[in-house]
Write a protein that holds these residues in place. Structure first.
Motif, mmCIF file in Angstrom:
data_model
loop_
_atom_site.group_PDB
_atom_site.id
_atom_site.type_symbol
_atom_site.label_atom_id
_atom_site.label_comp_id
_atom_site.label_asym_id
_atom_site.label_seq_id
_atom_site.Cartn_x
_atom_site.Cartn_y
_atom_site.Cartn_z
ATOM 1 N N GLY A 1 -67.999 -98.905 103.084
ATOM 2 C CA GLY A 1 -67.878 -100.155 102.912
ATOM 3 C C GLY A 1 -67.661 -100.489 101.719
ATOM 4 N N PRO A 2 -67.579 -101.920 101.317
ATOM 5 C CA PRO A 2 -67.058 -102.313 99.816
ATOM 6 C C PRO A 2 -68.132 -101.611 98.850
ATOM 7 C CG PRO A 2 -67.106 -104.384 101.265
ATOM 8 C CD PRO A 2 -67.867 -103.127 101.972
ATOM 9 N N GLY A 3 -69.666 -101.767 98.944
ATOM 10 C CA GLY A 3 -70.382 -100.996 98.070
ATOM 11 C C GLY A 3 -70.207 -99.582 97.807
ATOM 12 N N GLY A 4 -70.088 -98.712 98.756
ATOM 13 C CA GLY A 4 -69.744 -97.203 98.817
ATOM 14 C C GLY A 4 -68.365 -97.276 98.186
ATOM 15 N N LEU A 5 -67.417 -97.601 98.642
ATOM 16 C CA LEU A 5 -66.015 -97.698 97.841
ATOM 17 C C LEU A 5 -66.013 -97.852 96.443
ATOM 18 C CD1 LEU A 5 -63.701 -98.731 100.918
ATOM 19 C CD2 LEU A 5 -64.515 -96.290 100.410
ATOM 20 N N LEU A 6 -66.545 -98.920 96.154
ATOM 21 C CA LEU A 6 -66.796 -99.481 94.703
ATOM 22 C C LEU A 6 -67.457 -98.508 93.810
ATOM 23 C CD1 LEU A 6 -67.964 -101.028 92.000
ATOM 24 C CD2 LEU A 6 -65.476 -101.630 92.951
ATOM 25 N N ALA A 7 -68.542 -97.760 94.393
ATOM 26 C CA ALA A 7 -69.274 -96.913 93.614
ATOM 27 C C ALA A 7 -68.397 -95.605 93.290
ATOM 28 C CB ALA A 7 -70.755 -96.421 94.332
ATOM 29 N N ALA A 8 -67.688 -95.297 94.306
ATOM 30 C CA ALA A 8 -66.647 -94.271 94.083
ATOM 31 C C ALA A 8 -65.551 -94.486 93.051
ATOM 32 C CB ALA A 8 -66.186 -93.637 95.444
ATOM 33 N N HIS A 9 -65.174 -95.603 93.178
ATOM 34 C CA HIS A 9 -64.157 -96.131 92.195
ATOM 35 C C HIS A 9 -64.738 -95.849 90.611
ATOM 36 C CE1 HIS A 9 -60.528 -97.649 93.479
ATOM 37 N NE2 HIS A 9 -61.159 -98.229 94.762
ATOM 38 N N VAL A 10 -65.799 -96.492 90.299
ATOM 39 C CA VAL A 10 -66.302 -96.365 89.108
ATOM 40 C C VAL A 10 -66.756 -95.119 88.651
ATOM 41 C CG1 VAL A 10 -68.172 -97.569 87.659
ATOM 42 C CG2 VAL A 10 -67.176 -98.890 89.237
ATOM 43 N N LEU A 11 -67.331 -94.264 89.723
ATOM 44 C CA LEU A 11 -67.764 -92.962 89.170
ATOM 45 C C LEU A 11 -66.438 -92.144 88.830
ATOM 46 C CD1 LEU A 11 -69.984 -92.139 92.012
ATOM 47 C CD2 LEU A 11 -70.965 -91.962 89.452
ATOM 48 N N HIS A 12 -65.397 -92.398 89.554
ATOM 49 C CA HIS A 12 -64.186 -91.710 89.188
ATOM 50 C C HIS A 12 -63.494 -92.016 88.097
ATOM 51 C CE1 HIS A 12 -63.234 -90.492 93.868
ATOM 52 N NE2 HIS A 12 -64.468 -89.884 93.305
ATOM 53 N N GLY A 13 -63.647 -93.362 87.787
ATOM 54 C CA GLY A 13 -63.281 -93.747 86.496
ATOM 55 C C GLY A 13 -64.176 -93.293 85.186
ATOM 56 N N HIS A 14 -65.210 -92.871 85.449
ATOM 57 C CA HIS A 14 -66.027 -92.026 84.648
ATOM 58 C C HIS A 14 -65.906 -90.571 84.338
ATOM 59 C CE1 HIS A 14 -67.934 -95.685 82.990
ATOM 60 N NE2 HIS A 14 -68.768 -95.941 84.191
ATOM 61 N N GLY A 15 -65.066 -90.272 85.388
ATOM 62 C CA GLY A 15 -64.534 -88.663 85.319
ATOM 63 C C GLY A 15 -65.543 -87.973 86.251
ATOM 64 N N ILE A 16 -66.509 -88.755 87.054
ATOM 65 C CA ILE A 16 -67.513 -88.015 87.890
ATOM 66 C C ILE A 16 -66.947 -88.122 89.306
ATOM 67 C CG2 ILE A 16 -69.915 -88.246 88.860
ATOM 68 C CD1 ILE A 16 -70.325 -89.974 86.151
ATOM 69 N N ALA A 17 -67.058 -86.889 89.877
ATOM 70 C CA ALA A 17 -66.280 -86.388 91.324
ATOM 71 C C ALA A 17 -67.465 -87.097 92.426
ATOM 72 C CB ALA A 17 -66.239 -85.213 91.424
ATOM 73 N N ALA A 18 -67.011 -87.960 93.255
ATOM 74 C CA ALA A 18 -67.817 -88.148 94.325
ATOM 75 C C ALA A 18 -67.077 -88.233 95.833
ATOM 76 C CB ALA A 18 -68.346 -89.597 94.235
ATOM 77 N N THR A 19 -67.722 -87.993 96.883
ATOM 78 C CA THR A 19 -66.995 -88.052 98.182
ATOM 79 C C THR A 19 -67.509 -89.138 98.951
ATOM 80 O OG1 THR A 19 -66.162 -85.694 97.923
ATOM 81 C CG2 THR A 19 -65.907 -86.690 100.154
ATOM 82 N N VAL A 20 -66.678 -89.768 99.966
ATOM 83 C CA VAL A 20 -67.258 -90.916 100.574
ATOM 84 C C VAL A 20 -67.141 -90.410 102.175
ATOM 85 C CG1 VAL A 20 -67.103 -93.265 101.447
ATOM 86 C CG2 VAL A 20 -66.460 -92.603 98.993
ATOM 87 N N TYR A 21 -68.380 -90.629 102.905
ATOM 88 C CA TYR A 21 -68.261 -90.215 104.313
ATOM 89 C C TYR A 21 -68.630 -91.312 105.163
ATOM 90 C CZ TYR A 21 -68.727 -85.574 102.238
ATOM 91 O OH TYR A 21 -68.369 -84.515 101.305
ATOM 92 N N ASP A 22 -67.924 -91.814 106.002
ATOM 93 C CA ASP A 22 -67.777 -92.877 106.905
ATOM 94 C C ASP A 22 -67.589 -92.611 108.452
ATOM 95 O OD1 ASP A 22 -67.955 -96.095 106.449
ATOM 96 O OD2 ASP A 22 -66.734 -95.729 108.119
ATOM 97 N N ALA A 23 -68.474 -93.434 109.061
ATOM 98 C CA ALA A 23 -68.442 -93.020 110.568
ATOM 99 C C ALA A 23 -67.066 -93.492 111.297
ATOM 100 C CB ALA A 23 -69.689 -93.683 111.471
ATOM 101 N N ASP A 24 -66.370 -94.537 110.653
ATOM 102 C CA ASP A 24 -65.153 -95.072 111.427
ATOM 103 C C ASP A 24 -64.040 -93.989 111.243
ATOM 104 O OD1 ASP A 24 -66.428 -97.563 111.695
ATOM 105 O OD2 ASP A 24 -65.473 -98.564 109.874
#
Length: 400
Positions: free
Chosen positions: A13-36
């Motif tokens: 959702g918006p919160g999870g995707l936004l967290a990934a964006h800002v982490l990636h902007g800081h050079g920190i890898a993150a993967t999002v897992y969603d049921a949809d």
């Protein structure tokens, strides 16, 4: 961080995707897992107003404020207030340059956030069934049988979060008000009377006796919202209403909302598609928990609240940004999660408690049967701008 942790975000959702964006902007890898199955595989719901003091700050941190403004509707900040006979009580029309809380369709926001992430960041079709921990490593178990190991798990998985269960036993409670999702398509042609009532923004219509219709203009000629009423959670069974039968639901609404005027009655009966029954639920507020190493939650998973004030999605976005900043700026994961949770508890606790109380109060009977008033829209917008300035001045300056 000195560490290079494996970060799993549960919930796209918006919160999870936004967290990934800002982490990636800081050079920190993150993967999002969603049921949809895909970003657009289900109805995302109606529209959101993104506040200058929260949601818009988060989007700016992610570099997405221009993309948001290209989609946002400033005119959607308008608000009309009518009583249950259709009498106009109050009206607010924003100026063209008012950007305190523009509207955006939920589906548009989610798609925008997703499409600006690097390919492969989001793993669709991953429904979390269990989260286990062994020797400091967290294992995510998914419904299709696969597992993923992570050092940090961020639960952005909504009101009924499975990740939150590792932090607290708290569960959402029913707030005593149920509602039916309604939508009206191609309104200027097919529902001109509804279009005229709603205008370009939001319409509040109430009777002072625990019943309301709250609808909002969306994009592409659509109006969406809900018909809300005080009821037991199993009201449909008690009333003998077949939720799959529109005629049965409409018959109930005409009985429940008897006395409502002919001007506003189309809001009850003329929707397109089936009515979708939902219930207002919320977590206890303020809600806190003791730190659990490597696990935290954000958005509705952390502070699901009544929708009064429109804080839910805005706080989820800000949670995501602030958590990502903490993971970038603090020397260890645990220092980052402790900093994030301490600030998040302080930021959201009273807002959640106030929103839940406001909903209960709004749907309580008025002694004289008068329509209960709602917050002044222009005052709300100006307060978002004032708090945005205060918030920016108070933020940790490092690497923002």
């Amino acid at each position: 961080m000195k560490e290079t942790p494996r970060i799993a975000i549960v919930g796209g959702g918006p919160g999870g995707l936004l967290a990934a964006h800002v982490l990636h902007g800081h050079g920190i890898a993150a993967t999002v897992y969603d049921a949809d199955a895909a970003v657009d595989s289900r109805d995302p719901g109606g529209t959101l107003d993104l506040h200058a003091d929260s949601g818009q700050i988060a989007l700016e941190d992610a570099g997405l404020l221009p993309a948001f403004r290209a989609l946002a509707r400033t005119e959607g900040q308008a608000m009309t207030r009518r009583d249950h006979r259709g009498t106009l009580l109050k009206e607010f029309v924003p100026t063209d340059d008012d950007t305190a809380a523009p509207e955006i369709d939920r589906g548009q926001l989610r798609t925008m956030l997703y499409e600006h992430l690097a390919p492969g960041t989001v793993r669709w079709g991953h429904k979390l069934t269990e989260l286990t921990t062994e020797n400091g490593v967290h294992r995510l178990h998914f419904a299709h049988g696969s597992t993923v190991d992570a050092d940090v798990v961020i639960g952005a998985d909504g009101t009924w979060s499975k990740v939150r269960r590792r932090l607290t036993d708290a569960m959402p409670d029913y707030l005593g008000v149920s509602f039916l999702d309604v939508r009206y398509d191609d309104v200027e042609t097919r529902h001109p009377e509804v279009a005229a009532l709603v205008g370009n923004g939001q319409l509040f219509t109430t009777d002072g006796a625990g019943r309301a219709v709250i609808v909002q203009r969306n994009s592409n000629g659509v109006i969406r919202g809900y018909v809300a009423f005080r009821a037991e959670e199993d009201w449909a069974a008690r009333e003998g209403v077949d939720l799959a039968d529109r005629a049965s639901v409409r018959g109930f609404l005409l009985r429940e909302f008897r006395g409502w005027g002919a001007t506003v009655r189309p809001l009850l009966t003329d929707n397109d598609g089936d009515y979708v029954a939902r219930a207002f639920t919320a977590l206890p507020a303020p809600l806190t928990w003791e730190r659990v190493p490597g696990i935290t939650v954000l958005g509705d998973a952390a502070h699901a609240m009544a929708p009064f004030g429109g804080h839910g999605a805005n706080l989820a976005l800000l949670d995501g940004a602030e958590l990502a900043h903490a993971l970038h700026e603090e020397p260890t994961v645990e220092a980052a999660l402790a900093r994030y949770e301490t600030a998040m508890f302080a930021r959201t606790g009273q807002l959640a408690a106030d929103a839940n109380e406001a909903l209960r109060g709004f749907f309580a009977d008025q002694p004289d049967g008068a329509s209960r008033d709602v917050p002044d829209r222009e005052e709300e917008l100006r307060s978002y701008e004032a708090r945005a300035a205060e918030y920016r001045a108070s933020r940790t300056p490092a690497a923002r």
